[in-house]
Design an enzyme around this catalytic site. Structure first.
Site, PDB file in Angstrom:
ATOM      1  N   LYS A 120       0.695  -1.153  -0.046  1.00  0.00           N
ATOM      2  CA  LYS A 120      -0.032   0.026  -0.007  1.00  0.00           C
ATOM      3  C   LYS A 120       0.870   1.310  -0.016  1.00  0.00           C
ATOM      4  O   LYS A 120       0.710   2.325  -0.693  1.00  0.00           O
ATOM      5  CB  LYS A 120      -0.961  -0.020   1.262  1.00  0.00           C
ATOM      6  CG  LYS A 120      -1.916   1.016   0.915  1.00  0.00           C
ATOM      7  CD  LYS A 120      -3.001   1.031   2.307  1.00  0.00           C
ATOM      8  CE  LYS A 120      -2.376   1.220   3.606  1.00  0.00           C
ATOM      9  NZ  LYS A 120      -3.320   1.603   4.841  1.00  0.00           N
ATOM     10  N   ASP A 138      -6.896   1.377   0.678  1.00  0.00           N
ATOM     11  CA  ASP A 138      -6.905   1.529   2.393  1.00  0.00           C
ATOM     12  C   ASP A 138      -8.248   1.107   2.757  1.00  0.00           C
ATOM     13  O   ASP A 138      -9.001   0.834   1.768  1.00  0.00           O
ATOM     14  CB  ASP A 138      -6.539   3.004   2.566  1.00  0.00           C
ATOM     15  CG  ASP A 138      -7.655   4.039   2.144  1.00  0.00           C
ATOM     16  OD1 ASP A 138      -8.474   3.658   1.264  1.00  0.00           O
ATOM     17  OD2 ASP A 138      -7.333   5.270   2.728  1.00  0.00           O
TER      18      ASP A 138
END
Length: 218
Positions: A120, A138
């Site tokens: 991420k 997210d």
């Protein structure tokens, strides 16, 4: 979400916000990487408050190393998990200095090799700093992908893969920002604000949340 609705979905988001930006404050690629590392399980607002004090003092890998871990902790102690984050950031800075001449690399493989940098974080840096069409999933993007039907998946990687397939090329670079902002301010976890959503007509979520005034009348 029907395939035919995807292009107008993103067209509506673009019309409402033609040039979306991350809400993390930074001026260099290293500052961005640092802010993203600190943002795990923390708000952008909280990270920005800390980095406004940190970056004027130390905004390069070597400067962070010179602070030492305790010195770094003193600047970021208002952020959750600050001790472990300080440890990871120190190690990342050491690797940047020793392996990359103090510069942040521009490839996924090199970024993910840095301690504390997962998929991420790498996706955010590749997208925001280097303009690559990556998708950092997210909690907001995970929720929006599933709730709208745009990219349903059981975990962040499934949602990411769906989005990479379904987002039209013309919207690929900015789509990450649009979806985060949609989830953060409109398609919220407890009660989506459907009545003020610019893409509600394309969304699979049902029944749509009525405006507060309409709910009271009912």
């Amino acid at each position: 979400m029907k395939k035919s609705d995807i292009e107008p979905f993103f067209a509506a988001l673009k019309a409402a916000n033609p040039a979306p930006q991350t809400e993390l404050e930074y001026t260099t690629v290293f500052e961005l990487l640092t802010a993203v590392l600190l943002s795990a399980q923390a708000t952008d607002v909280g990270v920005n408050k800390a980095t406004r004090k940190l970056f004027p003092v130390a905004n390069t890998p070597q400067a962070i190393l010179d602070l030492g871990q305790e010195g770094l902790e003193s600047y970021i102690k208002t952020i959750g998990l600050y001790r472990s984050k300080a440890k990871h950031l120190m190690e990342t800075c050491r690797m940047l200095v020793e392996l990359h001449g103090g510069k942040v690399p521009a490839t996924r493989e090199e970024l993910e090799a840095l301690l504390g940098v997962g998929r991420k974080t790498a996706n955010v840096v590749l997208n925001v700093a280097f303009g690559q069409p990556t998708m950092a999933v997210d909690t907001h993007i995970f929720r929006v992908g599933n709730r709208t039907g745009l990219a349903p998946g059981k975990n962040p990687l499934e949602v990411e893969k769906q989005l990479m397939k379904r987002v039209p090329d013309d919207y690929a670079v900015d789509s990450h920002h649009w979806l985060i902002l949609l989830g953060r301010y409109v398609c919220q976890a407890r009660k989506p604000r459907c009545w003020e959503c610019v893409v509600s007509q394309y969304c699979d979520f049902s029944p749509k949340t009525p405006a507060p005034s309409a709910a009271k009348k009912a």
